[in-house]
Design an enzyme around this catalytic site. Structure first.
Site, PDB file in Angstrom:
ATOM      1  N   ASP A   1       0.818  -1.215   0.000  1.00  9.81           N
ATOM      2  CA  ASP A   1       0.000   0.000   0.000  1.00  9.81           C
ATOM      3  C   ASP A   1       0.854   1.268   0.000  1.00  9.81           C
ATOM      4  O   ASP A   1       2.080   1.209   0.174  1.00  9.81           O
ATOM      5  CB  ASP A   1      -0.958   0.006   1.213  1.00  9.81           C
ATOM      6  CG  ASP A   1      -0.286  -0.463   2.502  1.00  9.81           C
ATOM      7  OD1 ASP A   1       0.961  -0.387   2.591  1.00  9.81           O
ATOM      8  OD2 ASP A   1      -0.992  -0.913   3.414  1.00  9.81           O
TER       9      ASP A   1
ATOM     10  N   ASN B   1      -7.226  -3.148  14.366  1.00 14.01           N
ATOM     11  CA  ASN B   1      -8.617  -3.463  14.002  1.00 14.01           C
ATOM     12  C   ASN B   1      -8.723  -4.645  13.037  1.00 14.01           C
ATOM     13  O   ASN B   1      -9.783  -4.901  12.484  1.00 14.01           O
ATOM     14  CB  ASN B   1      -9.288  -2.217  13.392  1.00 14.01           C
ATOM     15  CG  ASN B   1      -8.650  -1.784  12.077  1.00 14.01           C
ATOM     16  OD1 ASN B   1      -7.696  -2.408  11.610  1.00 14.01           O
ATOM     17  ND2 ASN B   1      -9.163  -0.734  11.479  1.00 14.01           N
TER      18      ASN B   1
ATOM     19  N   HIS C   1      -6.985  -4.999  10.201  1.00 11.56           N
ATOM     20  CA  HIS C   1      -6.736  -4.764   8.776  1.00 11.56           C
ATOM     21  C   HIS C   1      -5.472  -5.479   8.305  1.00 11.56           C
ATOM     22  O   HIS C   1      -4.555  -5.722   9.087  1.00 11.56           O
ATOM     23  CB  HIS C   1      -6.736  -3.267   8.423  1.00 11.56           C
ATOM     24  CG  HIS C   1      -5.548  -2.483   8.857  1.00 11.56           C
ATOM     25  ND1 HIS C   1      -5.607  -1.130   9.092  1.00 11.56           N
ATOM     26  CD2 HIS C   1      -4.254  -2.832   9.097  1.00 11.56           C
ATOM     27  CE1 HIS C   1      -4.412  -0.707   9.436  1.00 11.56           C
ATOM     28  NE2 HIS C   1      -3.586  -1.705   9.452  1.00 11.56           N
TER      29      HIS C   1
ATOM     30  N   GLU D   1      -9.646  -2.244   5.519  1.00  9.57           N
ATOM     31  CA  GLU D   1     -10.245  -1.980   6.823  1.00  9.57           C
ATOM     32  C   GLU D   1     -11.472  -2.882   7.037  1.00  9.57           C
ATOM     33  O   GLU D   1     -11.984  -3.476   6.076  1.00  9.57           O
ATOM     34  CB  GLU D   1     -10.658  -0.499   6.896  1.00  9.57           C
ATOM     35  CG  GLU D   1      -9.507   0.493   6.665  1.00  9.57           C
ATOM     36  CD  GLU D   1      -8.528   0.612   7.840  1.00  9.57           C
ATOM     37  OE1 GLU D   1      -8.452  -0.311   8.668  1.00  9.57           O
ATOM     38  OE2 GLU D   1      -7.820   1.638   7.905  1.00  9.57           O
TER      39      GLU D   1
HETATM   40  P1  PGA Z   1       2.460  -1.902  12.724  1.00 11.81           P
HETATM   41  O1  PGA Z   1       1.274  -1.878  11.656  1.00 11.81           O
HETATM   42  O2  PGA Z   1       3.433  -2.928  12.240  1.00 11.81           O
HETATM   43  O3  PGA Z   1       3.025  -0.513  12.696  1.00 11.81           O
HETATM   44  O4  PGA Z   1       1.843  -2.269  14.030  1.00 11.81           O
HETATM   45  C1  PGA Z   1       0.695  -3.056  11.223  1.00 11.81           C
HETATM   46  C2  PGA Z   1      -0.430  -2.728  10.270  1.00 11.81           C
HETATM   47  O5  PGA Z   1      -1.117  -1.708  10.483  1.00 11.81           O
HETATM   48  O6  PGA Z   1      -0.653  -3.496   9.329  1.00 11.81           O
END
Ligand code: PGA
Length: 241
Positions: A67, A135, A137, A142
């Protein structure tokens, strides 16, 4: 889903890097799906060290990132383009023409999505690295995203913007939109490597491993994938013991 519980973040990073390096040694033309965020940083450090010691080369490897934020330039210190170059690409021998990151430049974001999706359809990812959002994702898919979704422009959930504000000066600076591979693109990968670390991921880990498969918790789709490895540290695993 195979679940590997490791002691801490350091071990998680080492084991994850070993799996990726093995993949590239086995197939020097491997197509890797890569992730950003805090979690893969240690993995990338270990990969860089292995490269510097002559253990592995990425000359034939192609990469696809999950992304990219909309509304910030790729030179912005928080763009994923910048992150990937700073934390991995500038330190290994991957060829610039083999690096793929969604572009969010210009006014026609749908055209950018279509272009990226087309590339993904032409290139089956051998190993996709993933983190998990608080959450649930994956990429920036999302809660509520259909499992059939392909590359698209997503409006980021407030929880995601809150989680990511630690990388910006304030919440107002966190982009509101991004282009992300869809869930369908992600689960088309031959192998998936999900990394979960730390206290903030206790509930997400529990829902992934024990919860139902539901579009309300996007990562749960991995339970339907035939070749997914989850590496999780003891802190993140604490509710599952
Ligand atoms: P993080 O993010 O590794 O910074 O916890 C993970 C994500 O949001 O996919």
């Amino acid at each position: 889903m195979e679940v590997i519980v490791v002691k801490d973040y350091q071990e998680l990073s080492k084991v994850a890097a070993e799996i990726i390096i093995e993949e590239v040694k086995k197939n020097p033309n491997a197509i890797l799906g890569l992730a950003t965020g805090g979690t893969p940083l240690g993995t990338y450090e270990n990969i860089i060290n292995a490269y510097k010691q002559g253990e592995v080369s990425f000359k034939g490897v192609k990469t696809f990132n999950l992304d990219e934020y909309c509304g910030i330039d790729k030179k912005h210190p928080q763009s994923y383009y910048h992150y990937m170059h700073e934390n991995l690409f500038n330190h290994i021998d991957v060829l610039p023409e083999n690096i793929n990151i969604p572009s969010t430049e210009g006014n026609d974001l749908q055209a950018q999505c279509d272009k990226y999706n087309e590339l993904l359809n032409q290139n089956t990812i051998d190993l996709q690295l993933l983190g998990i959002g608080g959450n649930g994702h994956i990429g920036f898919n999302e809660p509520g995203t259909p499992f059939t979704q392909e590359t698209f422009v997503v409006e980021l959930a407030e929880k995601t913007r809150e989680d990511n504000k630690r990388f910006f000066n304030s919440i107002d600076e966190v982009p509101t939109h991004a282009i992300t591979m869809g869930i369908k693109n992600i689960i088309s990968s031959k192998k998936i490597l999900m990394l979960i670390s730390g206290k903030s991921k206790v509930d997400a880990a529990y829902n992934l491993i024990k919860g139902p498969v539901t579009e309300e918790f996007p990562a749960s789709v991995l339970n339907n994938h035939p070749n997914t490895i989850v590496i999780i540290d003891e802190e993140a695993y604490s509710k599952l013991k």
